[in-house]
Structures are given as structure tokens and as C-alpha cells.
Design an enzyme around this catalytic site. Structure first.
Site, PDB file in Angstrom:
ATOM      1  N   ASP A 183      10.377  -4.498  -4.526  1.00 28.88           N
ATOM      2  CA  ASP A 183      11.220  -3.327  -4.399  1.00 28.88           C
ATOM      3  C   ASP A 183      12.622  -3.793  -3.984  1.00 28.88           C
ATOM      4  OD1 ASP A 183      12.028  -0.776  -4.306  1.00 28.88           O
ATOM      5  OD2 ASP A 183      10.741  -0.153  -2.661  1.00 28.88           O
TER       6      ASP A 183
ATOM      7  N   ASP B 183       2.427   2.171  -7.655  1.00 26.81           N
ATOM      8  CA  ASP B 183       2.098   1.497  -6.399  1.00 26.81           C
ATOM      9  C   ASP B 183       1.965   2.553  -5.326  1.00 26.81           C
ATOM     10  OD1 ASP B 183       5.197   1.892  -6.317  1.00 26.81           O
ATOM     11  OD2 ASP B 183       4.616   1.492  -4.251  1.00 26.81           O
TER      12      ASP B 183
ATOM     13  N   CYS C 109     -20.003   2.188  -6.812  1.00 26.08           N
ATOM     14  CA  CYS C 109     -18.910   1.250  -6.541  1.00 26.08           C
ATOM     15  C   CYS C 109     -19.447  -0.177  -6.529  1.00 26.08           C
ATOM     16  CB  CYS C 109     -18.240   1.581  -5.208  1.00 26.08           C
ATOM     17  SG  CYS C 109     -16.827   0.513  -4.884  1.00 26.08           S
TER      18      CYS C 109
ATOM     19  N   CYS D 165     -17.793  -2.781  -5.352  1.00 24.10           N
ATOM     20  CA  CYS D 165     -17.045  -3.622  -4.409  1.00 24.10           C
ATOM     21  C   CYS D 165     -17.972  -4.366  -3.458  1.00 24.10           C
ATOM     22  CB  CYS D 165     -16.007  -2.791  -3.634  1.00 24.10           C
ATOM     23  SG  CYS D 165     -16.625  -1.968  -2.158  1.00 24.10           S
TER      24      CYS D 165
ATOM     25  N   CYS E   4     -19.528  -2.029  -0.725  1.00 30.31           N
ATOM     26  CA  CYS E   4     -20.611  -1.131  -1.150  1.00 30.31           C
ATOM     27  C   CYS E   4     -21.855  -1.895  -1.585  1.00 30.31           C
ATOM     28  CB  CYS E   4     -20.128  -0.226  -2.283  1.00 30.31           C
ATOM     29  SG  CYS E   4     -18.938   1.006  -1.706  1.00 30.31           S
TER      30      CYS E   4
ATOM     31  N   HIS F  40     -12.850  -1.585  -0.167  1.00 29.12           N
ATOM     32  CA  HIS F  40     -13.413  -0.457  -0.924  1.00 29.12           C
ATOM     33  C   HIS F  40     -12.322   0.423  -1.527  1.00 29.12           C
ATOM     34  CE1 HIS F  40     -15.854   2.971  -2.082  1.00 29.12           C
ATOM     35  NE2 HIS F  40     -15.027   3.729  -1.394  1.00 29.12           N
TER      36      HIS F  40
END
Ligand SMILES: [Zn+2]
Length: 381
Positions: A96, A280, A330, A332, A335, A361
Site C-alpha cells: 500500500d 485485501d 473446512c 484447514c 478443523c 481457519h
């Protein structure tokens, strides 16, 4: 890897303005829609580069120009060979320009003077005056070394009415010309790698100002185009409306970026449906930190996607003995291994592991949502 930036359309959605784009950077190719986790201060809260990659992140917002000037400072970043090496991230990165910080710092009443010359900050520790202007913002981003750098703009506040929006727009346009001039002197980073420069469309919530700004930015033929302003990502119905205004004027083959969109997975789906490619937001990691975890189902409907669900507030007593994972489908790390009961316990006890597992997660759910949108469009004949 090639030392270039190039973007192209891979596949368009059958009926919606949504599309899959690909862009190449010296740090790898990125397929969109792509969510960029935010590491404003050269780190992602509680997440390592390995965690980010495991979630499917191909690009991050890896540092803000203002924060990097304050610490560690450009002499450090230059000495270590730039931000990629400094924070151990070897894939694509966007930085940025500091424009948004100009707005938020001035709102917080911190010492920040903004005039035609740019923004003038007092270093919070040394007291030294920092000048951020088109010249220093681009120069700083060359030392940071991200693959996509942003033009230095004046973010439009939503409180000043039309007059403030017009003033911010005019100044943003004047500064954009200077940013482009700076970039044309040398399109590479301090490490010799090609950087893409994106311009930012301002204009607040005013249609004619958005039209003017879009025309101005598009005519400069920059590498990509961002839609900015305080309203974007904050007011989602207005965000969608603004995208509809500007989209017909945008070139098809350039990446479109809505800055600060991603409070919820559904927000990503909504802007992609309108023709946006990248976004973002700090929300997934901030929400995780505060105990708010994404929960729901990614449901395909009418050739598109919806995220149906509610967030889990993990501190609630009802999860104390809940042996299920946070989200059934999920994939991930969290999980796959841990229950809601365990996360509830970690949160209640203030144990550090909670922040890591919860952030994994939430970022993973955002990336799963993007992967699912890409999958739908790529298989769609
Ligand atoms: Zn998960």
C-alpha cells in the site's frame, strides 16, 4: 520466473461479469479471484508464510509504506534485500502507498498535515518529520520491493460530502501523474525486479466523480486499477453500486482491485460477481483474534456461489463441550485436528495457540471461497 508483469483473462463467467484472470510477477503467477491477507507491518498476525501458503494464498499485502518508514526503516529493508526476504515470503506481494494511513492518522488526531506537497508525519518515537508524497511513496515502495505497488492517493472520507470528495479526487489525479512519472524513470524495484503500478479510482459515493476518476485513471494505461475510498468494503451495497458504475469503463485485460473488501466470505463473492479480481482485508485475522470465526457452507446456486452461515463466537459457553470442528467441510489444519471445545478452552484461557489456530481457519475460509469461485468458472463450459 520471468522478470515481468503481465495480466490476461483465463475464463469469463457465462452470465456474470465475474472472471478468472492470471497475472505474472517476478515472484510467481497468481490466478484470481485472489484474496490478499494483510501484513501491514511486515508480518501476518499469528501466521507464518507456511500457514499462508497452506491456506492457498498466492499473494499478500505485505507491508504499508507509512509503517515501513517508521519501522524498521528503509535502510534496514535495503540492507536485507527487500521485504520478501525480510519477512520470508517468496510469492507475490502488493504494498500500500500510505494513502489510507494519511486518512486514518489524521482522523485519529495524530500529527499529520496534508497539503498539495503530500503528507507530513512526525515519527512516533524519534520525532523526525516523515514526508510522504508521490516521489517518496514510490521510492519507498521500490525499496520495499513488492511486485505490485500502489499510486500515492488521498483516500476519500465519507464524511466530507461532495466538496471533500472532489478535492481528494483532484489531488489524487495530480499525484497519480507524478507517481507514473516516477515509475517510468525505472519500473524495477531496488533489486532489479519489475514492479507493476496500479492507479486508484476515487470519487466517494458520487457517480459523476467516479466516472471522471475512472476515465482519468484508465487513460493513463497503468498496469492495474484499484477502486478506493472509505466507502469501499465498508458499505457493501454501495460498493457493489460503485463497481457497476465504473466497470463498463475498465479495460477487460487489467486486474481490478477493491481495497479493503473482505469482512465476510460473502463480500468476496459479491464483488467477484461484479467483475473484481483481487481484494485485501484485515478482518479475517482481526475477527479471529476477537473470537469470531467463520462458519457456513459454500453453496453453488444458479451457476454461482453463496456463503450460507453464521459466524461462531467461540467464547460462548455452548461450545465448551462441542466436539465438532469449527466448520464441517473446512480443510484447514485447525478443523482437521481440533474441536470447538478445544478452541473455546484456548480462547477462555488466553492461550497463545488460540490466535494461531483461529487465524489459520479464518484465512483458509477466505481462500477456500476464492478457490471455489475459480473452480466454478473454470469448469463452466
Ligand atoms: Zn477450518
Amino acid at each position: 520466473m520471468t522478470n515481468q508483469y503481465h495480466s490476461s483473462i483465463v475464463k469469463k463467467h457465462k452470465t456474470l461479469p465475474a472472471r478468472v484472470m492470471q497475472f505474472s510477477t517476478p515472484h510467481g503467477n497468481v490466478l484470481t479471484p485472489a484474496f490478499m491477507p494483510v501484513g501491514t507491518r511486515a508480518m501476518l498476525n499469528y501466521l507464518t508464510p507456511t500457514d499462508l501458503k497452506a491456506a492457498g494464498s498466492e499473494i499478500i499485502l505485505g507491508g504499508n509504506t507509512y509503517h515501513m518508514l517508521v519501522a524498521p526503516g528503509m535502510d534496514v529493508l535495503q540492507a536485507v534485500g527487500g521485504m520478501h526476504r525480510f519477512m520470508g515470503w517468496d510469492k507475490a506481494m502488493l504494498t500500500d502507498s500510505g494513502g489510507f494511513q494519511v486518512l486514518s492518522l489524521s482522523k485519529k488526531g495524530q500529527i499529520c498535515l496534508i497539503d498539495e506537497e503530500g503528507a507530513h508525519f512526525k515519527h512516533p518515537i524519534t520525532g523526525k518529520i516523515i514526508h510522504l508524497n508521490p516521489h517518496t511513496s514510490i521510492g519507498t515502495q521500490k525499496i520495499i520491493g513488492a511486485d505490485i505497488i500502489m499510486a500515492f492517493d488521498q483516500c476519500t472520507p465519507e464524511t466530507g460530502g461532495r466538496e471533500a470528495a472532489l478535492a481528494a479526487l483532484d489531488r489524487t489525479h495530480r499525484w497519480l501523474l507524478l507517481c507514473k512519472e516516477e515509475q517510468e524513470k525505472n519500473p524495477n524495484s531496488a533489486y532489479g525486479l519489475r514492479q507493476a503500478l496500479f492507479g486508484i479510482i476515487q470519487g466517494g459515493s458520487f457517480r459523476d466523480l467516479r466516472d471522471t476518476s475512472t476515465e482519468f485513471v484508465v487513460n493513463l494505461d497503468l498496469d492495474g486499477i484499484a477502486i478506493g475510498g472509505e466507502v469501499i468494503g465498508f458499505d457493501m451495497p454501495k460498493t457493489a453500486e460503485i463497481i457497476d458504475w465504473v466497470r463498463p469503463m475498465l479495460p477487460a485485460n487489467k486486474i481490478r482491485y477493491t481495497m479493503g473488501v473482505g469482512l465476510n466470505p460473502q463480500d468476496l463473492i459479491d464483488v467477484v460477481a461484479k467483475g473484481i479480481d483481487i481484494f485485501d482485508c484485515v478482518a479475517p485475522t482481526r475477527n479471529a483474534r476477537h473470537g469470531t470465526l467463520y462458519h457456513g457452507d459454500l453453496v453453488e446456486r444458479d451457476g454461482w456461489l453463496a456463503f450460507e452461515g453464521e459466524r461462531i463466537s467461540i467464547k460462548k459457553g455452548l461450545y465448551a463441550k462441542d466436539d465438532q470442528p469449527l466448520m464441517q467441510d473446512c480443510t484447514c489444519y485447525t478443523c482437521q485436528r481440533f474441536s470447538r471445545a478445544y478452541l473455546h478452552y484456548l480462547f477462555k484461557e488466553g492461550l497463545i495457540a488460540y490466535f494461531h489456530l483461529a487465524s489459520i481457519h479464518n484465512v483458509h475460509v477466505m481462500q477456500m471461497t476464492c478457490a471455489k469461485m475459480r473452480e466454478i468458472m473454470l469448469r463452466d463450459d
